[in-house]
Design an enzyme around this catalytic site. Structure first.
Site, mmCIF file in Angstrom:
data_model
loop_
_atom_site.group_PDB
_atom_site.id
_atom_site.type_symbol
_atom_site.label_atom_id
_atom_site.label_comp_id
_atom_site.label_asym_id
_atom_site.label_seq_id
_atom_site.Cartn_x
_atom_site.Cartn_y
_atom_site.Cartn_z
ATOM 1 N N SER A 1 11.883 -8.339 0.410
ATOM 2 C CA SER A 1 10.889 -7.840 1.356
ATOM 3 C C SER A 1 10.500 -8.869 2.408
ATOM 4 C CB SER A 1 9.636 -7.369 0.600
ATOM 5 O OG SER A 1 9.104 -8.414 -0.199
ATOM 6 N N ASP B 1 -2.631 -9.928 0.014
ATOM 7 C CA ASP B 1 -1.207 -10.258 0.146
ATOM 8 C C ASP B 1 -1.080 -11.588 0.879
ATOM 9 O OD1 ASP B 1 1.473 -10.503 0.710
ATOM 10 O OD2 ASP B 1 1.700 -8.512 1.608
ATOM 11 N N HIS C 1 3.644 -11.993 2.295
ATOM 12 C CA HIS C 1 4.276 -11.497 3.514
ATOM 13 C C HIS C 1 3.513 -11.988 4.738
ATOM 14 C CE1 HIS C 1 5.475 -8.740 0.212
ATOM 15 N NE2 HIS C 1 6.658 -8.898 0.772
#
Length: 501
Positions: A225, A476, A479
């Protein structure tokens, strides 16, 4: 009597014109003073940022890098430099306007109000990233000598940000009255470290030039990802240069996502393969993060997707990191069909080496070195432990961080996997004439604790009451928001591609 009235009328007109001139002159004077005040605000903001940068927003040295300020060498390590605040040429695109941005990295769309993270530009020491004129590696010295970093005489100076808009290290203004004074004020700004005349240079990234480079070609990102994060970044960087929606497409096909610029017949793909080899995590939607199995001798299913690519960017670090100290993985040898299946449990790093050996073996046998260019991206750092950068509460992770880390030589990322990958490529592929270019993005990204989505992203699973009460619990910090840090990773990629003749 008529003559007298005429004289009075002329005198009134003259008086009116004199009064108007005085008022207009006063307004112009006050406007100029306002411009100076605005510039002073920008100077103060730039100095505030610069004071933090004086603390040393510099890359830790790695053997063989070019030292800061050394422009005498032909080569320069782009990964060593500093982040420069630049709200003139950054961001490179609008995240709100990018048609193909993914909701998990569209931070401003999902409520992030601070935008400072979008305005940092990476400046290598002693050189520049290659630009659309082919300059770069050691071009800054030449530009400073011939004055080519100054704004062209014919180019307009853009309006300075309004007071209170956040300012910047460098501001640009419109030409007109008081040009000399304004240029002197801008020069004061430009003397701030990291904001030389080069700040007025053209944008380093040229989407059209990249698309021309990719004409009739296929670029594939292969990995997890984070690699998809980089793919989305590159798609946003180029798609804005294609205003006609009929000339750009995006197609989802299982593990493969394909963006195509039809006018150029250029394809930019992402292929989900987080562990490189066949594994129990090959489904991009349904997979188990904490329990991982790879098949040691099975890569062909994945490789068949990227076999015909002209450029491949691999990234495979995130899934090899331990979620806990006792975490291990399983490696399957043989097959159940043949009756010789064997499962070995091993450390995550040992499993990574198994995958590397199979990948390099496949590349050595199947890649046409005269056709395909191969890159392997460095490890993308995470920011889950606030104490690493001086925070008081690790439970906050990177929540509410709005500025980079300024500490000299800050280094928290694990470089062991990247070192192993580089060693395998040099030992097993270089003797065959196959070069794998490492995109060393780890060090520069390590400073950017401010660049993650945290809570400003789409949540695919409804939040629990406990999570809502403690936002840091679901933040998060892996990312990256877009526009943001991955744009620089793609500037590195762009630099290597446009230098490749």
């Amino acid at each position: 009597m008529t003559v007298l009235h005429a004289l009075v009328g002329v005198r009134s007109i003259v008086s009116f014109l004199v009064a108007f001139f005085i008022v207009a002159s006063s307004i112009v004077f006050l406007f100029d003073r306002g411009q100076e005040a605005q510039v002073q605000m920008v100077v103060e903001h730039g100095q505030e940022v610069q004071m933090k940068m004086e603390a040393g927003l510099q890359e830790p040295a790695i053997g063989g890098t070019t030292e800061a300020g050394d422009t005498s060498k032909e080569e320069c390590d782009w990964s060593r430099g500093q982040w420069v605040y630049d709200n003139v040429s950054r961001p490179l695109y609008s995240g709100l306007k990018c048609t193909f941005i993914f909701p998990e990295v569209a931070c401003d769309k999902y409520g992030r109000k601070d935008v400072m993270y979008q305005h940092w530009r990476w400046q290598p020491h002693g050189c520049d990233l290659p630009r659309d004129d082919g300059g770069g590696l050691s071009s800054r010295k030449k530009e400073e000598e011939d004055g080519s970093t100054s704004p062209p005489p014919s180019s307009p100076w853009h309006a300075l940000p309004a007071a209170g808009s956040g300012g910047g290290v460098v501001g640009e203004m419109e030409e007109g009255g008081g040009v000399g004074r304004r240029r002197r004020l801008v020069s004061t700004l430009c003397r701030l470290r990291g904001a030389t005349r080069g700040t007025f240079r053209r944008h380093q990234f040229d989407a059209v030039k990249l698309l021309e480079k990719l004409r009739n070609k296929r670029l594939v990102f292969v990995g997890d990802s984070v690699n998809r994060n980089q793919w989305v970044s590159l798609v946003c960087m180029v798609e804005a240069s294609i205003p006609d929606d009929r000339l750009k497409t995006r197609v989802f096909n299982g593990s493969l996502i394909s963006f195509k610029a039809l006018e150029y017949n250029a394809t930019i793909d992402f292929y989900w393969s987080p562990l490189l080899l066949e594994s129990n995590s090959d489904n991009p939607i349904i997979h188990r993060v904490e329990y991982r199995i790879i098949r040691a001798d099975r890569i062909e299913k994945h490789a068949s997707v990227w076999r015909d690519a002209d450029i491949i960017v691999f990234n495979s670090y995130l899934w090899w990191r331990k979620q806990s100290d006792d975490m291990r993985m399983k490696v399957m040898y043989g097959s159940f069909e043949d009756g010789d299946a064997r499962l070995d449990e091993m450390e995550m790093m040992d499993g990574f080496e198994v995958a590397l050996k199979k990948l390099t073996e496949w590349v050595g046998k199947n890649i046409d070195k005269n056709k395909t260019r191969i890159f392997f991206a460095g490890s993308s750092p995470t920011h889950f432990r606030a104490s690493n950068w001086g925070g008081e509460d690790d439970s906050n992770k990177c929540l509410n961080e709005t500025e980079p880390i300024y500490k000299v030589g800050y280094r928290s990322a694990d470089y062991s996997l990247m070192a192993m990958a580089k060693s395998h490529f040099q030992t097993l592929l270089e003797p065959k004439g196959i070069h794998v270019q490492i995109l060393n993005i780890t060090e520069l990204s390590d400073y950017r604790k401010d660049g993650h989505p945290t809570v400003f992203r789409k949540q695919y699973v409804p939040l629990t009451k406990e999570q809502i009460a403690k936002p840091a619990s679901y933040a998060d910090c892996t990312h990256w928001c877009l526009p943001g840090v991955p744009d620089v990773w793609n500037e590195f990629l762009y630099g290597y591609l446009i230098m490749d003749k």
